[in-house]
Each structure stands twice: as C-alpha cells, then as structure tokens.
Scaffold this active site. Structure first.
Site, PDB file in Angstrom:
ATOM      1  N   ARG A 257       0.835  -1.200   0.000  1.00  0.00           N
ATOM      2  CA  ARG A 257       0.000   0.000   0.000  1.00  0.00           C
ATOM      3  C   ARG A 257       0.873   1.255   0.000  1.00  0.00           C
ATOM      4  O   ARG A 257       2.022   1.241   0.444  1.00  0.00           O
ATOM      5  CB  ARG A 257      -0.966  -0.009   1.156  1.00  0.00           C
ATOM      6  CG  ARG A 257      -0.339  -0.042   2.511  1.00  0.00           C
ATOM      7  CD  ARG A 257      -1.394  -0.172   3.583  1.00  0.00           C
ATOM      8  NE  ARG A 257      -0.891  -0.824   4.764  1.00  0.00           N
ATOM      9  CZ  ARG A 257      -1.679  -1.377   5.681  1.00  0.00           C
ATOM     10  NH1 ARG A 257      -2.981  -1.363   5.537  1.00  0.00           N
ATOM     11  NH2 ARG A 257      -1.154  -1.956   6.746  1.00  0.00           N
TER      12      ARG A 257
ATOM     13  N   GLU B  56      -3.292   5.935   4.014  1.00  0.00           N
ATOM     14  CA  GLU B  56      -2.850   4.920   3.058  1.00  0.00           C
ATOM     15  C   GLU B  56      -3.898   4.672   1.979  1.00  0.00           C
ATOM     16  O   GLU B  56      -5.091   4.754   2.241  1.00  0.00           O
ATOM     17  CB  GLU B  56      -2.612   3.588   3.788  1.00  0.00           C
ATOM     18  CG  GLU B  56      -1.521   3.689   4.824  1.00  0.00           C
ATOM     19  CD  GLU B  56      -1.501   2.512   5.796  1.00  0.00           C
ATOM     20  OE1 GLU B  56      -0.405   2.116   6.205  1.00  0.00           O
ATOM     21  OE2 GLU B  56      -2.586   2.005   6.149  1.00  0.00           O
TER      22      GLU B  56
ATOM     23  N   THR C 186      -9.092   5.829  15.778  1.00  0.00           N
ATOM     24  CA  THR C 186      -7.742   5.554  15.282  1.00  0.00           C
ATOM     25  C   THR C 186      -7.782   5.251  13.786  1.00  0.00           C
ATOM     26  O   THR C 186      -6.939   5.729  13.020  1.00  0.00           O
ATOM     27  CB  THR C 186      -7.144   4.348  16.042  1.00  0.00           C
ATOM     28  OG1 THR C 186      -7.091   4.681  17.430  1.00  0.00           O
ATOM     29  CG2 THR C 186      -5.745   4.011  15.546  1.00  0.00           C
TER      30      THR C 186
ATOM     31  N   ARG D 265     -13.754  -7.115   8.230  1.00  0.00           N
ATOM     32  CA  ARG D 265     -12.864  -7.883   7.337  1.00  0.00           C
ATOM     33  C   ARG D 265     -11.568  -8.257   8.036  1.00  0.00           C
ATOM     34  O   ARG D 265     -10.992  -9.322   7.804  1.00  0.00           O
ATOM     35  CB  ARG D 265     -12.624  -7.167   6.009  1.00  0.00           C
ATOM     36  CG  ARG D 265     -11.575  -6.029   5.978  1.00  0.00           C
ATOM     37  CD  ARG D 265     -10.136  -6.568   5.831  1.00  0.00           C
ATOM     38  NE  ARG D 265      -9.202  -5.629   5.271  1.00  0.00           N
ATOM     39  CZ  ARG D 265      -8.165  -5.105   5.906  1.00  0.00           C
ATOM     40  NH1 ARG D 265      -7.950  -5.354   7.188  1.00  0.00           N
ATOM     41  NH2 ARG D 265      -7.331  -4.310   5.285  1.00  0.00           N
TER      42      ARG D 265
ATOM     43  N   ALA E  90     -11.481  -0.398  19.248  1.00  0.00           N
ATOM     44  CA  ALA E  90     -12.548  -0.535  18.246  1.00  0.00           C
ATOM     45  C   ALA E  90     -12.596  -1.909  17.586  1.00  0.00           C
ATOM     46  O   ALA E  90     -13.679  -2.407  17.258  1.00  0.00           O
ATOM     47  CB  ALA E  90     -12.376   0.550  17.184  1.00  0.00           C
TER      48      ALA E  90
ATOM     49  N   ASP F 114      -6.349  -4.333  28.554  1.00  0.00           N
ATOM     50  CA  ASP F 114      -5.992  -3.072  27.897  1.00  0.00           C
ATOM     51  C   ASP F 114      -5.318  -2.200  28.960  1.00  0.00           C
ATOM     52  O   ASP F 114      -5.684  -2.267  30.145  1.00  0.00           O
ATOM     53  CB  ASP F 114      -7.262  -2.367  27.375  1.00  0.00           C
ATOM     54  CG  ASP F 114      -6.970  -1.241  26.390  1.00  0.00           C
ATOM     55  OD1 ASP F 114      -7.294  -1.406  25.193  1.00  0.00           O
ATOM     56  OD2 ASP F 114      -6.418  -0.194  26.811  1.00  0.00           O
TER      57      ASP F 114
ATOM     58  N   GLY G 283       0.641  -4.226  14.934  1.00  0.00           N
ATOM     59  CA  GLY G 283       1.902  -3.787  14.310  1.00  0.00           C
ATOM     60  C   GLY G 283       1.707  -3.774  12.814  1.00  0.00           C
ATOM     61  O   GLY G 283       1.794  -4.810  12.162  1.00  0.00           O
ATOM     62  N   ASP G 284       1.394  -2.603  12.259  1.00  0.00           N
ATOM     63  CA  ASP G 284       1.007  -2.576  10.848  1.00  0.00           C
ATOM     64  C   ASP G 284       1.528  -1.345  10.129  1.00  0.00           C
ATOM     65  O   ASP G 284       0.934  -0.866   9.177  1.00  0.00           O
ATOM     66  CB  ASP G 284      -0.527  -2.668  10.721  1.00  0.00           C
ATOM     67  CG  ASP G 284      -1.250  -1.509  11.399  1.00  0.00           C
ATOM     68  OD1 ASP G 284      -0.578  -0.705  12.083  1.00  0.00           O
ATOM     69  OD2 ASP G 284      -2.467  -1.386  11.237  1.00  0.00           O
TER      70      ASP G 284
ATOM     71  N   LYS H  52       6.146   0.530  13.999  1.00  0.00           N
ATOM     72  CA  LYS H  52       5.009   0.238  14.902  1.00  0.00           C
ATOM     73  C   LYS H  52       4.858  -1.278  14.998  1.00  0.00           C
ATOM     74  O   LYS H  52       4.357  -1.928  14.078  1.00  0.00           O
ATOM     75  CB  LYS H  52       3.756   0.875  14.304  1.00  0.00           C
ATOM     76  CG  LYS H  52       2.454   0.675  15.048  1.00  0.00           C
ATOM     77  CD  LYS H  52       1.406   1.662  14.492  1.00  0.00           C
ATOM     78  CE  LYS H  52       0.006   1.417  14.994  1.00  0.00           C
ATOM     79  NZ  LYS H  52      -0.788   0.613  14.060  1.00  0.00           N
TER      80      LYS H  52
ATOM     81  N   VAL I  44      -1.002  -7.353   8.653  1.00  0.00           N
ATOM     82  CA  VAL I  44      -0.934  -5.902   8.448  1.00  0.00           C
ATOM     83  C   VAL I  44      -2.179  -5.389   7.712  1.00  0.00           C
ATOM     84  O   VAL I  44      -2.445  -4.196   7.700  1.00  0.00           O
ATOM     85  CB  VAL I  44       0.346  -5.483   7.674  1.00  0.00           C
ATOM     86  CG1 VAL I  44       1.583  -5.696   8.535  1.00  0.00           C
ATOM     87  CG2 VAL I  44       0.487  -6.220   6.350  1.00  0.00           C
TER      88      VAL I  44
HETATM   89  P1  NAD Z   1      -8.120   1.681  19.172  1.00  0.00           P
HETATM   90  O1  NAD Z   1      -7.322   2.922  19.350  1.00  0.00           O
HETATM   91  O2  NAD Z   1      -9.600   1.782  19.148  1.00  0.00           O
HETATM   92  O3  NAD Z   1      -7.735   0.613  20.314  1.00  0.00           O
HETATM   93  C1  NAD Z   1      -6.419   0.333  20.661  1.00  0.00           C
HETATM   94  C2  NAD Z   1      -6.390  -0.034  22.141  1.00  0.00           C
HETATM   95  O4  NAD Z   1      -5.040  -0.437  22.464  1.00  0.00           O
HETATM   96  C3  NAD Z   1      -6.734   1.124  23.071  1.00  0.00           C
HETATM   97  O5  NAD Z   1      -7.844   0.770  23.872  1.00  0.00           O
HETATM   98  C4  NAD Z   1      -5.454   1.335  23.891  1.00  0.00           C
HETATM   99  O6  NAD Z   1      -5.719   1.716  25.222  1.00  0.00           O
HETATM  100  C5  NAD Z   1      -4.835  -0.049  23.800  1.00  0.00           C
HETATM  101  N1  NAD Z   1      -3.393  -0.109  24.089  1.00  0.00           N
HETATM  102  C6  NAD Z   1      -2.406   0.765  23.693  1.00  0.00           C
HETATM  103  N2  NAD Z   1      -1.216   0.356  24.183  1.00  0.00           N
HETATM  104  C7  NAD Z   1      -1.453  -0.787  24.885  1.00  0.00           C
HETATM  105  C8  NAD Z   1      -0.614  -1.676  25.620  1.00  0.00           C
HETATM  106  N3  NAD Z   1       0.687  -1.448  25.729  1.00  0.00           N
HETATM  107  N4  NAD Z   1      -1.189  -2.754  26.198  1.00  0.00           N
HETATM  108  C9  NAD Z   1      -2.517  -2.993  26.109  1.00  0.00           C
HETATM  109  N5  NAD Z   1      -3.362  -2.155  25.437  1.00  0.00           N
HETATM  110  C10 NAD Z   1      -2.835  -1.084  24.828  1.00  0.00           C
HETATM  111  O7  NAD Z   1      -7.581   1.002  17.817  1.00  0.00           O
HETATM  112  P2  NAD Z   1      -8.256  -0.146  16.944  1.00  0.00           P
HETATM  113  O8  NAD Z   1      -9.103   0.454  15.873  1.00  0.00           O
HETATM  114  O9  NAD Z   1      -8.838  -1.180  17.838  1.00  0.00           O
HETATM  115  O10 NAD Z   1      -6.954  -0.722  16.221  1.00  0.00           O
HETATM  116  C11 NAD Z   1      -5.976  -1.407  16.971  1.00  0.00           C
HETATM  117  C12 NAD Z   1      -4.739  -1.595  16.120  1.00  0.00           C
HETATM  118  O11 NAD Z   1      -5.027  -2.477  15.037  1.00  0.00           O
HETATM  119  C13 NAD Z   1      -4.217  -0.313  15.483  1.00  0.00           C
HETATM  120  O12 NAD Z   1      -2.816  -0.271  15.640  1.00  0.00           O
HETATM  121  C14 NAD Z   1      -4.587  -0.429  14.035  1.00  0.00           C
HETATM  122  O13 NAD Z   1      -3.693   0.261  13.201  1.00  0.00           O
HETATM  123  C15 NAD Z   1      -4.513  -1.920  13.844  1.00  0.00           C
HETATM  124  N6  NAD Z   1      -5.313  -2.458  12.749  1.00  0.00           N
HETATM  125  C16 NAD Z   1      -4.767  -3.455  12.000  1.00  0.00           C
HETATM  126  C17 NAD Z   1      -5.488  -4.025  10.984  1.00  0.00           C
HETATM  127  C18 NAD Z   1      -4.906  -5.142  10.196  1.00  0.00           C
HETATM  128  O14 NAD Z   1      -5.468  -5.539   9.176  1.00  0.00           O
HETATM  129  N7  NAD Z   1      -3.807  -5.736  10.640  1.00  0.00           N
HETATM  130  C19 NAD Z   1      -6.783  -3.555  10.686  1.00  0.00           C
HETATM  131  C20 NAD Z   1      -7.342  -2.567  11.487  1.00  0.00           C
HETATM  132  C21 NAD Z   1      -6.593  -2.013  12.528  1.00  0.00           C
END
Ligand code: NAD
Length: 350
Positions: free
Chosen positions: A55, A66, A94, A122, A149, A171, A236-237, A241, A303
């Site tokens: 991406r 992205e 986020t 998805r 989320a 969390d 980690g994506d 990160k 990712v």
């Molecule tokens: P979000 O911000 O709603 O939730 C993240 C949570 O992580 C928060 O509640 C925060 O308090 C918690 N957190 C932060 N540091 C922490 C730690 N050290 N220990 C425990 N909890 C901790 O975000 P989200 O929408 O749920 O997304 C989460 C992650 O997933 C993001 O990094 C996002 O980029 C990634 N993501 C990846 C994909 C994929 O396809 N791989 C898809 C969507 C989101």
C-alpha cells in the site's frame, strides 16, 4: 430503494455508515463475519490472478494515510484508510476508511462504501480465517490484548469461525476493557477481565494483540508466550510500529499476507530482511505447510492487505443488490454526448 435500473449506470451505489449498519443487522454480525471469511478465502485461492502492490502510505508524526489498490482483471478496488493512534484522545477514531470498486472494462466506479465498520469486520474475518487453519485444534480460549474498536469484532469472529468460547481481555486503559466486556455480554462468550497482559495470556490457545501505539512497543515479552500457541498480531502494521519482542518472532513460524508489504510494516520489520516467512494463501492452496506440530508457535503477522478489502467490497456489492441498502450517488458526469462535457455544463446554467 431497489436496484438501479440500467439507464442509471452513471449513478454509483453508495453504502453509507447507516446503510452498512442496517446491512450488518439484516445479515447478523456472526453470519456476516463467516460470509466475509469465505469471500476472502475464495480470493486468497485466486491470489496469483491479482495485481498486487504494497500500500501507498503518507506518514506524519501523528499517523499514516494509506491507499490500498488491487484488481483481479475484471474488477478494480481500493481503500482509503488512516491510522492515528492519538485520535481517541480527541474523541476521534484511530482507523477510518472508505472504499471503491470499479469495472476494469470501462473504468467506471460501481460501488462507493464506508469501510470503517467494514474494515473491522474484514480484519476480524481474516484473523479467524487464518486461525481456523493455524491455531491449535480445539482452541477455546483467546487472550484479547488491546480492547479498542477492533476487539469485539475479533472476539466474535474467533467465536463464529474458530469455536472460541472464552476471551480474556486486557488493555492499559481499564475503561476500554469495561467497554469491551459490556459489549460482549450476552454474545455467548465467557469474558474475563484481566489486569495485565501476563494475566490475559494464561491458558490461552490464541493470543490476539490489537493495540495502537506509534512506536516499537512490547505488548508481549518472550517469557509470556508458551509453546503451541497461535499469535494473531494485528496492531503492528506500520513502519516503526510493532507489538512483539523480536525473540518471539524468532521462535515462531511466521505467516504473512503479502511479504513485500509485511516486511515494511509487520512484526518482521524487526528481523533481518531474509527472515523466512510463509505466504498464507499458499497454505490454503496446499503449496506450503501450515502448523506441523503441536509445540510450534504460529504467528500471523497481520498488516491488512488490499485483497481482503476487495473481497469485502465485493461481498457488500452482492448483498446490496438484493436489499437495496444504498443511495444512488451522482458521482460521475454523464453528458448525453460523451464528448460534450462543456455543453452539459453550459446547459446546467439555464
Ligand atoms: P483503538 O485505538 O480503538 O484501540 C487500541 C487499544 O489499544 C486502546 O484501547 C489502547 O488503550 C490499547 N493499548 C495501547 N497500548 C497498549 C498496551 N501497551 N497494552 C494494552 N493495550 C494497549 O484502535 P483499533 O481500531 O482497535 O486498532 C488497533 C490496532 O489495530 C491499530 O494499531 C490499528 O492500526 C490496527 N489495525 C490493523 C489491521 C490489520 O489488518 N492488521 C486492521 C485494522 C486495525
């Protein structure tokens, strides 16, 4: 609203957030997660057909924006998605997203859709599709670290697709764990609220890390991961990160979506450039092995790849034709004489 008549080809079906939520409730969250997992798996079987590219990211101090394009030769799709870990402090999410499908033959868009909710579905469907193959047989307990989320979607997908019955939540923000536990109440899962990541992984067959922090974080240390578990590493994506101690990656068999993208964005960015990985689509087609022994640690270094969004958008497109859950959007200029764009503009003045 019914399906568009043929004369309205220039009107693009648009699935708003409200329509997406109605569609999900119409189908049911778990049936939709299962449907999406099947759609994504079917496209992973056709992997070689797709145009693939890592991406295109635009990075800033606050996060990343992205674009994720792909095509199977007949249909083209892309998703716009952001990742801004500090957004929640200001009441913003986020991750937000929208996506588009287009007809390759004409280049005309055929669907525009919200994808913030669809991405959560998805991503969870992909996690569970992979865990269905790689996790220890009979997996019942999942540690869910990061209760933001994505977390309820991840939990319900593992229930519906893998057969998980118990989630152990943790969390750094206890309010996030409370929210997740309250949302999962009555959904048929045993839910345990944990006070540390160490506590959450106790007895877990599957460990999902889904935290948001724009840094090399260590959500799991080496001593927290016992033999035989499946790690579903979601958060980690992005370059810089990550969530796992490198020693865990070194002890695991690593499965990825598209290596060219994962080496830039995934947990393996911490490893040498030639660190061995298995492309998950090859496990599905039988070209590569999945889990080979009960003590092996399998790691899905997720990712998020464009084909998963493409599959999700195609699934939605198929569903809205029958339900009419869309707005016809006046997105494309459509002069009667295709070469008289200016004339169309002039006539609009009168
Ligand atoms: P979000 O911000 O709603 O939730 C993240 C949570 O992580 C928060 O509640 C925060 O308090 C918690 N957190 C932060 N540091 C922490 C730690 N050290 N220990 C425990 N909890 C901790 O975000 P989200 O929408 O749920 O997304 C989460 C992650 O997933 C993001 O990094 C996002 O980029 C990634 N993501 C990846 C994909 C994929 O396809 N791989 C898809 C969507 C989101």
């Amino acid at each position: 609203m019914t399906a568009l008549p043929p004369s309205d080809k220039a009107l693009v079906p648009f699935v708003s957030v409200a329509h997406m939520m109605k569609l999900i409730h119409h189908i049911g969250v778990e049936p939709m997660l299962c449907g999406l997992a099947d759609a994504i798996e079917a496209d992973f079987h056709r992997w070689e057909l797709f145009d693939k590219t890592p991406r295109v990211g635009s990075h800033s101090e606050q996060g990343v924006i992205e674009l994720m394009p792909t095509s199977d030769g007949d249909v083209y799709g892309f998703k716009y998605v952001n990742g801004h870990p500090d957004n929640t402090k200001g009441g913003l999410q986020t991750v937000t997203a929208f996506g588009l499908l287009a007809d390759v033959a004409t280049g005309y868009p055929v669907l525009l859709s919200e994808m913030t909710i669809l991405t959560a579905l998805r991503t969870a469907a992909t996690s569970a599709m992979v865990a269905r193959v790689l996790a220890p047989k009979g997996s019942k307990t999942m540690a869910m670290i990061g209760n933001g989320a994505q977390s309820e979607f991840q939990s319900l997908a593992m229930k519906a697709i893998v057969g998980v019955t118990h989630v152990r939540l943790y969390d750094v923000d206890p309010a996030a764990t409370e929210k997740c536990a309250a949302n999962l109440a009555g959904q048929g899962l045993e839910v345990t609220k944990c006070t540390s990541a160490e506590d959450a992984v106790m007895g877990a067959d599957i460990i999902t890390t889904c935290t948001a922090d724009k840094q090399y974080a260590t959500i799991l240390t080496d001593n927290m991961v016992g033999s035989g578990v499946h790690i579903n590493a979601i958060g980690g994506d992005c370059p810089g990160k990550t969530e796992l101690a490198p020693a865990i990656v070194a002890r695991s068999t690593v499965f990825v979506e598209y290596p060219e993208q994962t080496r830039i964005e995934g947990e393996i960015q911490q490893m040498p450039e030639d660190h061995p990985v298995t492309e998950f689509w090859q496990v599905l087609t039988g070209a590569a092995k999945g889990r080979t022994d009960a003590k092996q640690i399998t790691l899905f270094d997720s990712v998020g790849f464009a084909i998963e969004d493409f599959s999700a958008l195609r699934y939605v497109r198929d569903q809205i034709a029958a339900t009419g859950l869309f707005h016809p959007l006046d997105l494309l200029a459509d002069p009667d004489d295709p070469r008289d764009l200016f004339g169309m503009l002039q006539r609009a003045q009168t």
